[in-house]
Design an enzyme around this catalytic site. Structure first.
Site, PDB file in Angstrom:
ATOM      1  N   GLY A  73       0.712  -1.157  -0.019  1.00  0.00           N
ATOM      2  CA  GLY A  73      -0.063  -0.023   0.015  1.00  0.00           C
ATOM      3  C   GLY A  73       0.656   1.253   0.061  1.00  0.00           C
ATOM      4  CG  ASP A 125      -5.439  -8.682  -5.590  1.00  0.00           C
ATOM      5  OD1 ASP A 125      -5.654  -8.091  -4.379  1.00  0.00           O
ATOM      6  OD2 ASP A 125      -6.446  -9.114  -6.087  1.00  0.00           O
ATOM      7  CG  ASN A 156       0.439   1.343   4.750  1.00  0.00           C
ATOM      8  OD1 ASN A 156      -0.102   1.994   5.800  1.00  0.00           O
ATOM      9  ND2 ASN A 156       0.257   1.658   3.408  1.00  0.00           N
ATOM     10  CE1 TYR A 190      -9.178   0.064   8.175  1.00  0.00           C
ATOM     11  CE2 TYR A 190      -9.380   1.229  10.289  1.00  0.00           C
ATOM     12  CZ  TYR A 190      -8.722   1.106   9.115  1.00  0.00           C
ATOM     13  OH  TYR A 190      -7.710   1.700   9.128  1.00  0.00           O
ATOM     14  CB  ALA A 199     -13.098  -7.382  13.017  1.00  0.00           C
ATOM     15  CE  LYS A 250      -6.091  -1.497   9.423  1.00  0.00           C
ATOM     16  NZ  LYS A 250      -4.911  -1.584   8.405  1.00  0.00           N
ATOM     17  CB  ILE A 281      -3.424  10.140  10.111  1.00  0.00           C
ATOM     18  CG1 ILE A 281      -3.232   9.151  10.946  1.00  0.00           C
ATOM     19  CG2 ILE A 281      -2.369  10.658   9.266  1.00  0.00           C
ATOM     20  CD1 ILE A 281      -2.276   9.821  12.315  1.00  0.00           C
TER      21      ILE A 281
END
Length: 242
Positions: free
Chosen positions: A11, A62, A88, A153, A155, A157, A186
C-alpha cells in the site's frame, strides 16, 4: 549510518504508505513501493525518492491474491532477502453491522488479514536465515477502542494486533522483530472533510490531526537497529486517543 536493507511497503501508493516509503528511503534502505492499481501514484513516490537521492522501485500486485503475491515476492527475493516488511495495505468500507453486506465484511478482512499472511509468510524464512528482520503492520486506533460503523475494520486491525503478538513469539530468537503501529486520525485524503475542528477537539486529546510523517517516524524506529529489543508491541500514534 545507513543499514542498507531492502524494504517492502504494501500500500505504498497511499498517503501513509508513501510517507513510510520516503522515510525508509531517507534512512538508506532500498524500498519496494507496492500498489495494486495506483501504478501512477506509486511511480511518483519512486520518482520523489530518487530525486531526494534514495533508491526505490514500484511493484504491483493484488495483495489478496496469494499466488500473485508469492510470485511477485519470489521475483524480488531473487536479488536477496527483503529484511523490512511494512504491512500497510488496508481498506475501509464502513457501515453499521445491521446494514453491512457480506461483500463489505470480506473485502476489508481480506486486504488486511489475508494480505498480512500473503506478504509476510514468503518473506519470513529469508529473514530468519539472515538473522535480521523487521515486520511492522499498520493497525488502527479503531482496533483498540472501537468505532461505530467500522466493525469490519476494527476486526481486521484487531486481528493484525493479535497476529503481531503471536508471530513475535515465534521468531523472537531469530533476530526478527514483529510490531504494529495504531494510527489515530491522520491528515490524509481519506479523512479530508470527515472531521471538523470541533470533532477533532472532542476526539483527540492533542486537539489536532496527526501527520503521515509522524506515523512514518514510528515505523522507521521499529524498522531500525535501535528497536532491536522491541517486539510484540502495538504502539498507538493517535495524539492520546488510546
Amino acid at each position: 549510518m545507513s543499514t542498507g536493507k531492502r524494504a517492502l511497503v504494501t500500500g505504498g501508493s497511499g498517503a501513509i504508505g508513501g510517507a513510510i516509503c520516503r522515510r525508509l528511503a531517507r534512512d538508506g534502505h532500498h524500498v519496494y513501493v507496492h500498489c495494486h492499481r495506483a501504478t501512477q501514484i506509486a511511480a511518483q513516490v519512486v520518482e520523489a525518492i530518487a530525486a531526494a537521492g534514495g533508491s526505490a522501485e514500484a511493484v504491483s500486485f493484488d495483495i489478496t491474491d496469494t499466488a500473485a503475491t508469492r510470485a511477485a515476492l519470489e521475483a524480488a527475493l531473487a536479488a536477496g532477502p527483503i529484511q523490512i516488511l511494512i504491512n500497510n495495505a488496508g481498506v475501509h468500507d464502513d457501515a453499521v453491522l445491521p446494514g453491512m453486506s457480506a461483500a463489505q465484511w470480506h473485502r476489508v478482512i481480506d486486504v488486511s488479514v489475508n494480505g498480512f499472511f500473503n506478504a509476510t509468510q514468503p518473506l519470513l524464512l529469508p529473514m530468519i536465515r539472515a538473522r535480521w528482520g523487521r515486520i511492522v503492520s499498520v493497525s488502527s486506533v479503531a482496533a483498540l477502542i472501537g468505532n461505530k460503523g467500522q466493525v469490519n475494520y476494527a476486526a481486521a486491525k484487531g486481528a493484525l494486533n493479535s497476529a503481531t503478538r503471536a508471530l513475535a513469539l515465534e521468531v523472537a530468537t531469530r533476530g526478527v522483530t514483529v510490531n504494529a503501529v495504531a494510527p489515530g486520525i491522520i491528515a490524509t485524503p481519506m479523512t479530508d472533510g470527515l472531521f471538523d475542528a470541533a470533532a477533532v477537539e472532542r476526539l483527540v486529546p492533542m486537539n489536532r490531526l496527526g501527520l503521515p510523517e509522524e506515523v512514518a517516524g514510528v515505523v522507521a524506529f521499529l524498522s531500525s537497529q535501535d528497536a532491536a529489543y522491541v517486539t510484540g508491541q502495538v504502539l498507538s500514534v493517535s495524539g492520546g486517543m488510546a
